[in-house]
Scaffold this active site. Structure first.
Site, PDB file in Angstrom:
ATOM      1  N   HIS A 218       0.847  -1.186   0.000  1.00 17.79           N
ATOM      2  CA  HIS A 218       0.000   0.000   0.000  1.00 17.79           C
ATOM      3  C   HIS A 218       0.883   1.236   0.000  1.00 17.79           C
ATOM      4  CE1 HIS A 218      -3.051   2.926   1.298  1.00 17.79           C
ATOM      5  NE2 HIS A 218      -3.941   2.045   0.914  1.00 17.79           N
TER       6      HIS A 218
ATOM      7  N   ASP B 127      -7.807  -4.317  -0.632  1.00 15.66           N
ATOM      8  CA  ASP B 127      -8.366  -4.541  -1.965  1.00 15.66           C
ATOM      9  C   ASP B 127      -8.295  -6.016  -2.356  1.00 15.66           C
ATOM     10  OD1 ASP B 127      -8.834  -1.738  -2.500  1.00 15.66           O
ATOM     11  OD2 ASP B 127      -6.671  -1.543  -2.631  1.00 15.66           O
TER      12      ASP B 127
END
Length: 440
Positions: A316, A374
């Site tokens: 991330h 995600d």
């Protein structure tokens, strides 16, 4: 930069010095309740004739906010000071909405009143259904969402005066209530099924799932495990500090645009694959891999510095540690898979094997390329029956409350100005116009 002096928290704590050549300028340094100090360079151009250059604004605080705090190094996400883990484990989405909007968790009576007001706003104007008929059946649901959210300003004129705090709150409640209805309509339209009206006796997430999956020919039976998973997904995505779509909402709002237009702008920004479309991209990656036996080939490519390929859903930009939302989403993902008894889906087999590799392979562990939210949300939503084109739409449903809270805070901030970033110009210098007959 040098720093000196100290005052009370929240005020100017230090003075920072910027030196260029033999010239020196002092600027105030501010400290938040937590997080890095910030150097106030608002007067830099006026005093020095220079701008700062910060592509992506990665080292620039665009506003002062009390809503959400992220510590990417430590893997911390706080909504109004509350850890995301506690809110997702013990609360529900509408309680989180109340917290983000008002700054405090609601009392039982406040929660009941807030739930009632949101629930009674879930229907959309009947003429909205005609908008959907103007879209192609194969239109991406995010295109439909962006257009329909913007169209709300054409129906609710009594809540577009941003100077009126009552109208601001009415607009906020309306969007939290109506965006899931629009999202369900976008889904139903894409699959050729009739729209389903909301029901006031259902909770927020169960109501949304019913609007997506109910059909006139049989009764809809809510599944509490799936409804709870949907609610957690909404909580985990509700806000995430000054990300691209939130910054877009604030920038649009700084011009005085009505709240519906601002949220539509945020929705359009969210559609990008590097932002809200990341879970869709992660699932598309799983499809590309196809089977478990092909995983080593793709992992090898991801490790190869000369290969531009990278695995989606790992690591991330902000979190250099494990994404705190991913931990909750991982648990929720496995609960959903167990509830639905899914065992023979090749894509899910690939996902579970990739998860094991990412959590134990030295390369992934050393680089902290952990599975992110995600990765897990894409698997979960697929298992729940949503097509990949709906993933970003569900993100928009959740993020609406964050956008609204950030927009509302910006409007009420007396220091806020219209957004106007500067630039480093590298184009042609002044030159004279040449008539076309003399150009060669």
């Amino acid at each position: 930069m040098d720093a000196k002096t100290s005052q009370k928290p929240g005020a100017t704590k230090k003075t920072g010095s910027i030196t260029v050549g033999n010239k020196n300028w002092d600027f105030p340094v501010y400290s938040g309740t937590i997080g890095p100090d910030v150097l106030d360079i608002a007067k830099l151009y006026g005093e020095s004739g220079m701008f700062t250059y910060d592509p992506g604004f990665t080292s620039t605080a665009s506003c002062e906010s009390k809503i959400t705090y992220i510590d990417g190094d430590e893997g911390v996400l706080l909504y109004r000071g509350y850890p995301i883990e506690q809110l997702a484990e013990h609360g529900d989405f509408l309680e989180t909405c109340y917290l983000l909007l008002y700054g405090e968790l609601p009392t039982p009576s406040q929660k009941a009143d807030f739930d009632y007001r949101v629930t009674r706003h879930t229907m959309v104007h009947e003429q909205m259904s005609r908008f959907f008929q103007g879209f192609r059946r194969d239109a991406h649901p995010m295109a439909v969402m962006t257009g329909s959210i913007g169209a709300l300003s054409a129906f609710y004129h009594d809540s577009t005066d941003i100077a009126d705090p009552v109208q601001r709150m009415i607009a906020s409640l309306r969007m939290i209530a109506k965006v899931p209805t629009l999202a369900a309509m976008a889904y139903k339209y894409s699959v050729g099924q009739p729209f389903v009206y909301p029901k006031n006796d259902l909770d927020y997430s169960t109501n949304f799932l019913r609007m997506c999956y109910a059909v006139p020919t049989e009764d809809y039976k809510p599944n509490p495990v799936l409804a709870r998973a949907m609610d957690r997904i909404f909580i985990l995505h509700a806000d995430h500090e000054q990300n691209a779509s939130t910054s877009t909402v604030r920038l649009a709002g700084s011009s005085g645009a009505n709240p519906f237009a601002c949220i539509a702008a945020g929705c359009a920004c969210l559609w990008g694959p590097a932002h809200g479309g990341a879970n869709e991209a992660a699932l598309n990656m799983l499809r590309e891999i196809g089977t478990v036996d092909r995983i080593p080939e793709f992992v090898k490519r991801a490790k190869d510095k000369t290969d531009s390929y990278r695995l989606m859903g790992f690591g991330h930009r902000v979190y250099k540690n494990y994404d705190p939302r991913a931990k909750i989403m991982q648990k929720t993902c496995h609960e959903v898979l167990a509830e639905l008894g899914i065992k023979d889906d090749p894509l899910l087999d690939v996902a579970m094997e990739l998860e094991k590799i990412a959590l134990h392979d030295d390369y992934f562990v050393e680089k902290k390329l952990y599975p992110n939210i995600d990765f897990y949300s894409g698997i979960t939503l697929k298992a729940m029956g949503f097509p990949t084109t709906m993933f970003t739409v569900l993100f928009a449903v959740a993020r609406t409350v964050g956008w609204i809270a950030q927009w509302k805070e910006m409007i009420e901030d007396p220091k806020q100005k219209i957004g106007r970033p500067r630039q480093l110009y590298t184009g042609a210098t002044t030159r004279d116009y040449v008539p076309i007959s003399r150009r060669k």
